[in-house]
Write a protein that holds these residues in place. Structure first.
Motif: not given
Ligand code: ATP
Ligand code: MG
Length: 217
Positions: A14-16, A19, A135, A189, A191, A195, A198-199
């Motif tokens: 999920s991008g933990k 980020h 996320f 967030i 996600s 990217k 999300t950021w």
């Protein structure tokens, strides 16, 4: 401002981690004292437990055993790193915490919620982060990301990546229940986009929380 315990939660992929690293750099660039850590692990003992936890050679680990391993690691982490760091005035940004146990060991592996709660009471006295960035993305997207060719090529896959899509669906469902039960603590967030999108959401949160104090003339 007292130091904050901030956790990053969400499905695998999920991008933990992406980020969290970027958030730590963002804070360091602004001179904000910050400590980056992760679960399971975060201490030498915890990282040893993590290696056991993620190693596929054990095959299917019993759900209760898995839960006890992560809560053992968590207690050590709180005592050895998280609480002393916060007490010293440094913010702590942690990749996963108890919400992961509720979602993964609870809904994912089907352990009753009150077992998780008893372990949580024993290990952490129900310690909750000040803020949790969750996320969110559909289980299918997380599943695809988790299985992306680049991650396999990097060897960045572990035992949990072998689980099926239904597992991810259950885990996401539980995360969304946790968010609904404690909306003050969670910041959701989205996600599922790229990217940068999300950021920008993470950065907006950081700007809101770590805004420099206004100087009154
Ligand atoms: N919007 C996005 N945000 C973050 N990562 C993205 C995004 N879109 C695609 N990715 C890719 O998804 C992959 C997973 O990102 P990352 O490792 O940060 O996830 P994670 O939540 O830490 O996963 P895990 O729980 O497995 O450690 C990376 O290869 C990243 O480049
Ligand atoms: Mg990660």
């Amino acid at each position: 401002m007292s130091s904050l315990f901030i956790t990053f939660e969400g499905l695998d992929g999920s991008g933990k981690s992406t980020h969290l690293r970027r958030a730590v750099s963002w804070l360091e660039e602004r001179g904000v004292p910050v400590c980056q850590t992760h679960e399971p692990g975060g201490t030498p003992l915890g990282d040893a437990i993590r290696r056991v936890f993620l190693d596929s050679q054990w095959g299917q680990i019993d759900g209760r055993v898995e839960a006890m391993l992560v809560f053992a690691s968590r207690r050590q982490h709180l005592l050895e790193l998280i609480e002393p760091t916060l007490a010293a005035g440094t913010h702590v940004l942690c990749d996963r915490f108890t919400d992961s146990s509720c979602a993964y060991q609870g809904s994912g592996r089907g352990l009753p919620a009150d077992w998780i709660d008893q372990l949580d009471l024993l290990a952490t006295e129900r310690r909750r982060p000040d803020v949790t960035l969750y996320f969110d993305l559909p289980a299918t997207s997380a599943y695809e990301r988790g299985r992306s060719a680049s991650r396999w090529a990097r060897g960045d896959v572990d035992r949990l990546d072998d689980e099926n899509l239904a597992f991810y669906e259950r885990v996401r469902h539980r995360y969304l229940e946790l968010v609904a039960a404690d909306p003050e603590r969670f910041r959701v967030i989205d996600s599922d986009g790229d990217k940068e999108n999300t950021w920008h959401q993470v950065e907006a949160f950081l700007e809101q929380i770590f805004r420099p104090p206004e100087v009154t003339p």
